[in-house]
Design a protein around this motif. Structure first.
Motif, mmCIF file in Angstrom:
data_model
loop_
_atom_site.group_PDB
_atom_site.id
_atom_site.type_symbol
_atom_site.label_atom_id
_atom_site.label_comp_id
_atom_site.label_asym_id
_atom_site.label_seq_id
_atom_site.Cartn_x
_atom_site.Cartn_y
_atom_site.Cartn_z
ATOM 1 N N ILE A 46 0.834 -1.202 0.000
ATOM 2 C CA ILE A 46 0.000 0.000 0.000
ATOM 3 C C ILE A 46 0.868 1.251 0.000
ATOM 4 O O ILE A 46 1.817 1.361 0.772
ATOM 5 N N ASN A 47 0.503 2.201 -0.857
ATOM 6 C CA ASN A 47 1.061 3.559 -0.840
ATOM 7 C C ASN A 47 -0.074 4.496 -0.477
ATOM 8 O O ASN A 47 -1.230 4.238 -0.823
ATOM 9 N N ILE A 48 0.242 5.584 0.183
ATOM 10 C CA ILE A 48 -0.778 6.570 0.553
ATOM 11 C C ILE A 48 -0.306 7.941 0.087
ATOM 12 O O ILE A 48 0.753 8.409 0.503
ATOM 13 N N ASN A 49 -1.093 8.563 -0.785
ATOM 14 C CA ASN A 49 -0.801 9.924 -1.245
ATOM 15 C C ASN A 49 -1.558 10.916 -0.381
ATOM 16 O O ASN A 49 -2.762 10.768 -0.167
ATOM 17 N N GLY A 50 -0.858 11.933 0.098
ATOM 18 C CA GLY A 50 -1.502 12.952 0.928
ATOM 19 C C GLY A 50 -1.843 12.395 2.300
ATOM 20 O O GLY A 50 -1.090 11.610 2.864
ATOM 21 N N HIS A 51 -2.975 12.838 2.813
ATOM 22 C CA HIS A 51 -3.477 12.388 4.124
ATOM 23 C C HIS A 51 -2.495 12.690 5.252
ATOM 24 O O HIS A 51 -2.311 11.878 6.155
ATOM 25 N N ARG A 52 -1.872 13.856 5.194
ATOM 26 C CA ARG A 52 -0.906 14.251 6.225
ATOM 27 C C ARG A 52 -1.519 15.275 7.166
ATOM 28 O O ARG A 52 -2.329 16.103 6.781
ATOM 29 N N ASN A 53 -1.102 15.201 8.432
ATOM 30 C CA ASN A 53 -1.541 16.192 9.402
ATOM 31 C C ASN A 53 -0.500 17.314 9.483
ATOM 32 O O ASN A 53 0.519 17.272 8.783
ATOM 33 N N LYS A 54 -0.729 18.299 10.314
ATOM 34 C CA LYS A 54 0.178 19.451 10.421
ATOM 35 C C LYS A 54 1.575 19.057 10.879
ATOM 36 O O LYS A 54 2.556 19.705 10.543
ATOM 37 N N ALA A 55 1.689 17.994 11.647
ATOM 38 C CA ALA A 55 2.983 17.543 12.147
ATOM 39 C C ALA A 55 3.742 16.693 11.120
ATOM 40 O O ALA A 55 4.873 16.302 11.358
ATOM 41 N N GLY A 56 3.092 16.400 9.982
ATOM 42 C CA GLY A 56 3.741 15.620 8.945
ATOM 43 C C GLY A 56 3.435 14.134 8.991
ATOM 44 O O GLY A 56 3.855 13.380 8.121
ATOM 45 N N MET A 81 -6.093 7.664 7.900
ATOM 46 C CA MET A 81 -5.082 6.782 7.314
ATOM 47 C C MET A 81 -4.211 6.118 8.382
ATOM 48 O O MET A 81 -3.710 5.010 8.183
ATOM 49 N N TYR A 82 -4.083 6.757 9.526
ATOM 50 C CA TYR A 82 -3.399 6.102 10.637
ATOM 51 C C TYR A 82 -4.229 4.903 11.098
ATOM 52 O O TYR A 82 -3.708 3.802 11.278
ATOM 53 N N LYS A 83 -5.530 5.108 11.233
ATOM 54 C CA LYS A 83 -6.422 4.029 11.649
ATOM 55 C C LYS A 83 -6.453 2.908 10.604
ATOM 56 O O LYS A 83 -6.440 1.728 10.961
ATOM 57 N N LEU A 84 -6.460 3.278 9.338
ATOM 58 C CA LEU A 84 -6.472 2.272 8.281
ATOM 59 C C LEU A 84 -5.247 1.364 8.388
ATOM 60 O O LEU A 84 -5.353 0.144 8.303
ATOM 61 N N GLN A 85 -4.104 1.956 8.614
ATOM 62 C CA GLN A 85 -2.864 1.185 8.697
ATOM 63 C C GLN A 85 -2.765 0.394 10.003
ATOM 64 O O GLN A 85 -2.494 -0.804 9.996
ATOM 65 N N MET A 86 -2.959 1.066 11.102
ATOM 66 C CA MET A 86 -2.675 0.461 12.404
ATOM 67 C C MET A 86 -3.791 -0.455 12.909
ATOM 68 O O MET A 86 -3.514 -1.441 13.585
ATOM 69 N N GLU A 87 -5.033 -0.138 12.611
ATOM 70 C CA GLU A 87 -6.131 -0.968 13.107
ATOM 71 C C GLU A 87 -6.674 -1.900 12.026
ATOM 72 O O GLU A 87 -6.675 -3.112 12.199
#
Length: 110
Positions: free
Chosen positions: A45-55, A61-67
């Motif tokens: 899986i690659n993820i384009n965008g979906h970044r928060n202010k901290a980078g 997308m964090y939930k998609l990956q981790m959970e």
């Protein structure tokens, strides 16, 4: 001779939501099982965008990956590779793919 592995590569685009990405991944998995029944599978899986202010990745997308990846998808693959981690399935690959996805977001079937 070792069994050939089916590699599934997918890019989640910036406008994809958790829900649409999860459904797309399930559809890819289901189609692969129909075309290459019970063959060992690896997901990339690659993820384009979906970044928060901290980078880092945004919440979806964090939930998609981790959970979703670790708790649900891994059972259907030999390995999964997300930007945040790679993981090998320590059990047997489950080839009984569900037709619908039950998302915990609102507990409705999709």
């Amino acid at each position: 001779m070792p069994e050939k592995v089916v590699k599934i590569c997918h890019t989640i685009m910036e406008n994809d939501s958790f829900k649409s990405a999860a459904k797309d991944l399930l559809k890819l998995l289901s189609n692969t099982q129909k075309q290459k029944p019970n063959k060992p599978r690896i997901l990339y899986i690659n993820i384009n965008g979906h970044r928060n202010k901290a980078g880092g990745y945004d919440q979806e997308m964090y939930k998609l990956q981790m959970e979703y990846g670790r708790k649900f998808l891994i059972q259907f693959f030999e390995e999964i590779h997300f930007p945040l981690y790679s993981m090998k399935n320590v059990s047997y690959q489950n080839n009984d793919i569900p037709e619908k996805l039950k998302l915990e977001v609102n507990d409705e079937e999709e």
